[in-house]
Design a protein around this motif. Structure first.
Motif, PDB file in Angstrom:
ATOM      1  N   PHE A  75      20.230  58.785  40.954  1.00 37.86           N
ATOM      2  CA  PHE A  75      19.843  60.178  41.149  1.00 37.86           C
ATOM      3  C   PHE A  75      19.621  60.917  39.827  1.00 37.86           C
ATOM      4  O   PHE A  75      19.545  62.140  39.816  1.00 37.86           O
ATOM      5  CB  PHE A  75      20.879  60.934  41.997  1.00 37.86           C
ATOM      6  N   GLN A  76      19.533  60.168  38.707  1.00 37.07           N
ATOM      7  CA  GLN A  76      19.222  60.822  37.432  1.00 37.07           C
ATOM      8  C   GLN A  76      17.717  61.038  37.304  1.00 37.07           C
ATOM      9  O   GLN A  76      17.276  61.836  36.473  1.00 37.07           O
ATOM     10  CB  GLN A  76      19.725  59.983  36.259  1.00 37.07           C
ATOM     11  N   THR A  77      16.945  60.317  38.103  1.00 40.83           N
ATOM     12  CA  THR A  77      15.494  60.502  38.102  1.00 40.83           C
ATOM     13  C   THR A  77      15.027  60.588  39.552  1.00 40.83           C
ATOM     14  O   THR A  77      15.629  60.011  40.455  1.00 40.83           O
ATOM     15  CB  THR A  77      14.783  59.327  37.410  1.00 40.83           C
ATOM     16  N   GLY A  78      13.936  61.324  39.764  1.00 43.80           N
ATOM     17  CA  GLY A  78      13.326  61.397  41.081  1.00 43.80           C
ATOM     18  C   GLY A  78      14.181  62.064  42.140  1.00 43.80           C
ATOM     19  O   GLY A  78      13.950  61.857  43.328  1.00 43.80           O
TER      20      GLY A  78
ATOM     21  N   VAL B 144      13.421  59.507  26.701  1.00 48.71           N
ATOM     22  CA  VAL B 144      12.928  59.931  28.010  1.00 48.71           C
ATOM     23  C   VAL B 144      14.056  59.987  29.043  1.00 48.71           C
ATOM     24  O   VAL B 144      14.001  60.768  29.993  1.00 48.71           O
ATOM     25  CB  VAL B 144      11.797  58.993  28.483  1.00 48.71           C
ATOM     26  N   ALA B 145      15.124  59.185  28.861  1.00 44.97           N
ATOM     27  CA  ALA B 145      16.248  59.221  29.794  1.00 44.97           C
ATOM     28  C   ALA B 145      16.930  60.589  29.766  1.00 44.97           C
ATOM     29  O   ALA B 145      17.339  61.109  30.813  1.00 44.97           O
ATOM     30  CB  ALA B 145      17.261  58.124  29.455  1.00 44.97           C
TER      31      ALA B 145
ATOM     32  N   LEU C 253      18.217  65.563  32.530  1.00 40.38           N
ATOM     33  CA  LEU C 253      18.469  67.003  32.487  1.00 40.38           C
ATOM     34  C   LEU C 253      17.411  67.790  33.255  1.00 40.38           C
ATOM     35  O   LEU C 253      17.679  68.915  33.696  1.00 40.38           O
ATOM     36  CB  LEU C 253      18.536  67.485  31.041  1.00 40.38           C
ATOM     37  N   SER C 254      16.237  67.198  33.444  1.00 36.82           N
ATOM     38  CA  SER C 254      15.181  67.892  34.174  1.00 36.82           C
ATOM     39  C   SER C 254      15.452  67.973  35.672  1.00 36.82           C
ATOM     40  O   SER C 254      14.704  68.628  36.401  1.00 36.82           O
ATOM     41  CB  SER C 254      13.823  67.216  33.926  1.00 36.82           C
ATOM     42  N   ARG C 255      16.537  67.345  36.143  1.00 35.80           N
ATOM     43  CA  ARG C 255      16.930  67.546  37.545  1.00 35.80           C
ATOM     44  C   ARG C 255      17.260  69.016  37.791  1.00 35.80           C
ATOM     45  O   ARG C 255      17.233  69.483  38.937  1.00 35.80           O
ATOM     46  CB  ARG C 255      18.155  66.706  37.898  1.00 35.80           C
ATOM     47  N   LEU C 256      17.559  69.768  36.722  1.00 38.61           N
ATOM     48  CA  LEU C 256      17.910  71.183  36.853  1.00 38.61           C
ATOM     49  C   LEU C 256      16.687  72.075  36.988  1.00 38.61           C
ATOM     50  O   LEU C 256      16.814  73.268  37.272  1.00 38.61           O
ATOM     51  CB  LEU C 256      18.722  71.646  35.636  1.00 38.61           C
ATOM     52  N   ASN C 257      15.493  71.525  36.791  1.00 34.77           N
ATOM     53  CA  ASN C 257      14.284  72.357  36.690  1.00 34.77           C
ATOM     54  C   ASN C 257      13.758  72.860  38.018  1.00 34.77           C
ATOM     55  O   ASN C 257      12.880  73.722  38.054  1.00 34.77           O
ATOM     56  CB  ASN C 257      13.167  71.577  35.991  1.00 34.77           C
ATOM     57  N   ARG C 258      14.260  72.339  39.133  1.00 34.35           N
ATOM     58  CA  ARG C 258      13.721  72.742  40.434  1.00 34.35           C
ATOM     59  C   ARG C 258      14.084  74.195  40.724  1.00 34.35           C
ATOM     60  O   ARG C 258      15.204  74.629  40.447  1.00 34.35           O
ATOM     61  CB  ARG C 258      14.274  71.848  41.536  1.00 34.35           C
TER      62      ARG C 258
END
Length: 466
Positions: free
Chosen positions: A127-130, A148-149, A154-159
């Motif tokens: 669940f760290q990506t997608g 990129v990891a 951290l981009s999971r927070l962007n939603r």
């Protein structure tokens, strides 16, 4: 033993120690309840990124214990990891997501996390990506991230979500500047410094094929069972022969002190990882129309974990190692600015790296280097308490903050204010230990050595708080 391996083993042991994890769980839970939980009308959620599946299991145990002991009914955690985990130190054997999450009741983890029943997700390489959960407001990171990891995690927070105007990252493992560096190539525009040659995947495959570690029949057999959705036992039997060949070659090389053969095996291990990274990236762009590449990718993904050093080498015996004192120290909150304009380097061919010669030291030396400044019979906890107090006082000094920002380390080390601030910090440590503080003040050699040990870290911290 290999110094790098020894330090890594000790640090992994500390990271997984129940005392360390329980301290971090306390920080996470209290931070969440104070700063995150009330947001989004009480529906805000958080993710904890752990360093391994065993760490995730231990986090889950510590998390449940802490909230139960404190009677917190407003925060509950799910744990996400693949396969089974056995951790005899925690009395856990063959734990699965289902057994560690009894409240799932047959539901998918994503669906359960989307309800009001759970506020925190503890993850290990999952669940760290997608993963899209708009209510995710905070991320607690206890794993080294780079490139990129780091961006994907951290981009999971962007939603976006209604009234979601702020997010939090509380990081136990990474420096802020390293995270900024990871994001820079992807900020505003992403450009490549040069073109990646798509043929490097074929070159890496050819290099791996000639090693004779695996046979074509083994690759074909694993892929056939993999596509038939057969279990781990069916897949493991196809990679076991390659693992044994690798192990036999390594054993022979060690017995004959054949450094060339050992280096070749180390490069083979690296080339396996290189192929997987190259193919994962380039196959999204190039339609290779080559089944052999896809099959090898599937096979190597199952072989790679079987030929790591941790799997093949004897583990370092840490049964006699213990610590007297461990604590978590808050660093300054950072809100760094991205500039962009950093180009991504193209993928390089396999085999361009070098094999590192290990620096061999005794394990005692690894631990002793942080405990050998004081004489006399003193508990390690007392020594650490005094040294930590002195370091913290130096890092809190406004005078030293100003000087560190405008001087090199050499210039900073020569500051007359440094010694006076150091003496003041030692005097302040009297409450922790009169005897140790007096020993520092009355022994110029010890005082000089202690300050010398602390200075680089203090200087780096003072510059990082800009």
């Amino acid at each position: 033993m290999d110094k790098k391996a020894a330090v890594k083993s000790v640090m992994n042991w500390v990271k997984l120690h129940p005392t360390n994890i329980s301290q971090k769980v306390q920080i996470i839970v209290e931070h969440f309840r104070s700063n995150v939980g009330p947001r989004l009308d009480g529906k805000a959620k958080a993710m904890v990124v752990t360093s391994s599946r065993k760490a995730a299991v231990r986090y889950k145990l510590a998390f449940d214990k802490y909230v139960t002991e404190h009677g917190y009914s407003d925060v509950a955690a799910l744990v996400a990891f693949s396969g089974e985990v056995t951790d005899l130190d925690s009395a856990i054997e063959k734990a699965t997501e289902t057994s560690m999450n009894p409240g799932l009741k047959g539901r998918d983890l994503r669906d359960a996390f989307a309800t009001d029943e759970y506020q925190v997700m503890l993850v290990a390489n999952k669940f760290q990506t997608g993963f899209d959960q708009p209510l995710l407001v905070a991320m607690y990171v206890d794993k080294k991230l780079s490139g990129v990891a780091a961006v994907q995690t951290l981009s999971r927070l962007n939603r976006i979500a209604p009234s979601k105007d702020q997010t939090f990252v509380l990081d136990f493992a990474n420096a802020a500047e390293d995270i900024v560096e990871a994001f820079e190539p992807y900020y505003e525009a992403t450009t490549l410094a040069d073109v990646t040659d798509p043929n490097i995947v074929h070159e890496t495959m050819a290099k791996l094929d000639v090693t004779g570690i695996y046979l074509e029949s083994e690759v074909e057999g694993l892929v056939r069972d993999y596509l038939a959705n057969k279990g781990n036992n069916a897949l493991t039997r196809w990679v076991t022969p390659a693992r044994d060949r690798f192990r036999d070659r390594e054993r022979t090389a060690v017995e004959h002190t054949d450094k060339i053969a050992m280096d070749e095996l180390e490069m083979l291990r690296k080339d396996v990882g290189t192929f997987l990274r190259q193919y994962d990236f380039l196959s999204q762009i190039v339609d290779y129309q080559d089944l052999s590449l896809e099959k090898l990718s599937i096979y190597l993904r199952h072989l790679a974990p079987q030929i790591t050093r941790q799997q093949l080498n004897h583990e370092i015996d840490l049964s006699a190692v213990d610590f007297d004192y461990i604590d978590q120290h808050a660093q300054a909150t950072t809100s760094s600015k991205l500039e962009g304009g950093v180009a991504l380097e193209p993928a390089k061919e396999a085999g361009t790296g070098a094999v590192r010669d290990p620096e061999l030291v005794a394990l005692d030396e690894v631990i002793a280097k942080i405990n050998d400044l004081f004489s006399g019979d003193h508990p390690d906890s007392s020594v650490r308490s005094v040294v930590t107090h002195i370091r913290d006082r130096l890092e809190e000094s406004e005078t030293l903050q100003q000087q560190a920002r405008h001087n090199t380390l050499a210039q900073f080390s020569a500051s007359p204010d440094l010694n006076s601030e150091f003496v003041a910090a030692v005097l302040g440590a009297m409450e922790s230990s009169d005897e140790l503080s007096a020993q520092i003040l009355n022994n110029p050699d010890l005082s000089h050595k202690l300050l010398g040990q602390l200075l680089p870290g203090v200087y780096q911290h003072l510059n990082a708080t800009r």
